[in-house]
Design an enzyme around this catalytic site. Structure first.
Site, PDB file in Angstrom:
ATOM      1  N   CYS A   4       3.026  -6.561   2.904  1.00 13.95           N
ATOM      2  CA  CYS A   4       3.920  -7.510   3.584  1.00 13.95           C
ATOM      3  C   CYS A   4       4.065  -8.821   2.822  1.00 13.95           C
ATOM      4  CB  CYS A   4       3.425  -7.778   4.999  1.00 13.95           C
ATOM      5  SG  CYS A   4       3.320  -6.282   5.986  1.00 13.95           S
ATOM      6  N   HIS A  62       7.106 -14.134   7.573  1.00 17.39           N
ATOM      7  CA  HIS A  62       7.028 -12.675   7.635  1.00 17.39           C
ATOM      8  C   HIS A  62       7.157 -12.246   9.094  1.00 17.39           C
ATOM      9  CE1 HIS A  62       5.799  -8.602   7.350  1.00 17.39           C
ATOM     10  NE2 HIS A  62       4.596  -8.797   7.855  1.00 17.39           N
ATOM     11  N   ASN A 113       8.684  -4.675  11.813  1.00 17.96           N
ATOM     12  CA  ASN A 113       8.012  -5.114  10.577  1.00 17.96           C
ATOM     13  C   ASN A 113       8.475  -4.225   9.412  1.00 17.96           C
ATOM     14  OD1 ASN A 113       6.275  -5.762   8.506  1.00 17.96           O
ATOM     15  ND2 ASN A 113       4.420  -5.694   9.753  1.00 17.96           N
TER      16      ASN A 113
END
Ligand code: ACO
Length: 324
Positions: A114, A251, A281
């Protein structure tokens, strides 16, 4: 004179197929209410069998090239963050290079989950600062659905597929924070936390691709703290106060992580770009997707100062300061 990496184009791509929380509830024992309350996620996009990580990266890149008024041959380098490559090797970036008709320079992948976009951005910005490249395409692209165990309700509801990118072009700046472009990027990792969030497979271990394995509570505990701390560090290092930051573009893992980060930083949620409800995500794609979304919606404007914190498997984390 300081060389700065100016953002001259952004692009994004989301696969057509949308899966709602009610769709997920047909696959595992979950509910729209649970997913929305614990994560803020409402829908996610899933790529079909013929849409690869490179396919999505190429679509996003084509959009960014169009915005920048460039062709693939204008690029000196492609840096692509992903943990879901088309193949174990070569790098997914070289498929993008070939598709864009770029016949010179270099193309490589960065594996930082990520945090992949932030790591890629730092590599690209360093190339520009050192005069090694003038124009660099930085992409985050992920087909997370291919490493998701759709029998595990703890993880399968959290992720989605997509790609986002920026084109950086060298420009001259004064060397202070009034410059436009990437002002600074900090990246960190702590491998002692690798078991808390990792793939169950690998080429040199069990010869499998594997699935996401995650200790959700441990990830959650570290995410908000790391993202807030690295944000404060990069601001202090550059002599910028939080009130000078126009937008937080974090994020997008979970709305509660985003809210906790914003709270620790004392930034009101109306100065935070949130796409997690629509994208879930998307790992390395999440920050550039949020960035492209913010620009397309007109929220993010030229001259504004953006703070982009992220955190992921490794643990890896970091933050970037960008003036649009
Ligand atoms: N639907 C219904 N119930 C569920 C689901 C689901 N999809 N998933 C888990 N549960 C259950 C659990 O089994 C548990 O049940 P039990 O008490 O009977 O054992 C219960 O819900 C509570 O589980 P918790 O782990 O306490 O739930 P929590 O409030 O911590 O939320 C979550 C879980 C959403 C995973 C949270 O820990 C989280 O967001 N962690 C961060 C994970 C993340 O974002 N990872 C992405 C990659 S890393 C990154 O991007 C930063």
């Amino acid at each position: 004179m300081t060389l700065r990496s100016r953002i001259v184009g952004t692009g994004s791509f989301l696969p057509e197929h949308i899966s709602t929380n009610d769709d997920m509830a047909k696959i595992v024992e979950t509910s729209d209410a649970w997913i929305v309350e614990r994560t803020g996620i409402r829908v996610r996009h899933f790529a079909d069998e013929n849409t690869y990580t490179s396919t999505m990266a190429i679509k996003a890149a084509e959009e960014a090239l169009k915005v920048a008024g460039m062709t693939g041959d204008d690029l000196d380098a492609i840096v692509l963050g992903t943990v879901t490559p088309d193949k174990t090797f070569p790098a997914t970036a070289v498929y993008v290079q070939a598709a864009l008709g770029m016949k010179h320079g270099c193309a490589f992948d960065v594996v930082a989950a990520c945090s992949g976009f932030l790591y890629s951005l730092r590599a690209a910005d360093n190339m520009i600062r050192l005069g090694q490249a003038k124009t660099v395409l930085v992409i985050g692209s992920e087909k997370v659905s291919k490493v998701t165990d759709f029998t595990d309700r703890n993880t399968c509801v959290l992720f989605g597929d997509g790609a986002g990118c920026v084109i950086l072009k060298a420009g001259e700046g004064k060397g202070d924070v009034s410059d436009s472009g990437v002002l600074d990027t900090l990246i960190y990792s702590d491998g002692t936390y690798a078991p808390e969030l990792c793939s169950t497979g690998g080429a040199s271990t069990n010869h499998e691709v594997g699935f996401v394995s995650m200790n959700g509570r441990e990830v959650f505990r570290h995410a908000a703290v790391n993202m807030a701390d690295v944000s404060l560090e990069i601001l202090e290092k550059n002599g910028i106060s939080l009130s000078d930051v126009d937008w937080l573009v974090p994020h997008q893992a979970n709305i509660r992580i985003i809210e906790a980060t914003a709270k620790r930083l004392n930034v009101p949620m109306d100065r935070v770009i949130c796409t997690v409800d629509q994208h879930a995500n998307t790992s390395a794609a999440s920050i550039p997707l949020a960035l492209a979304d913010g620009i397309k919606s007109g929220k993010l404007k030229k001259g504004q100062l953006l703070l982009l914190p992220g955190m992921g498997s490794g643990f890896t984390w970091g933050a970037s300061l960008i003036r649009l």
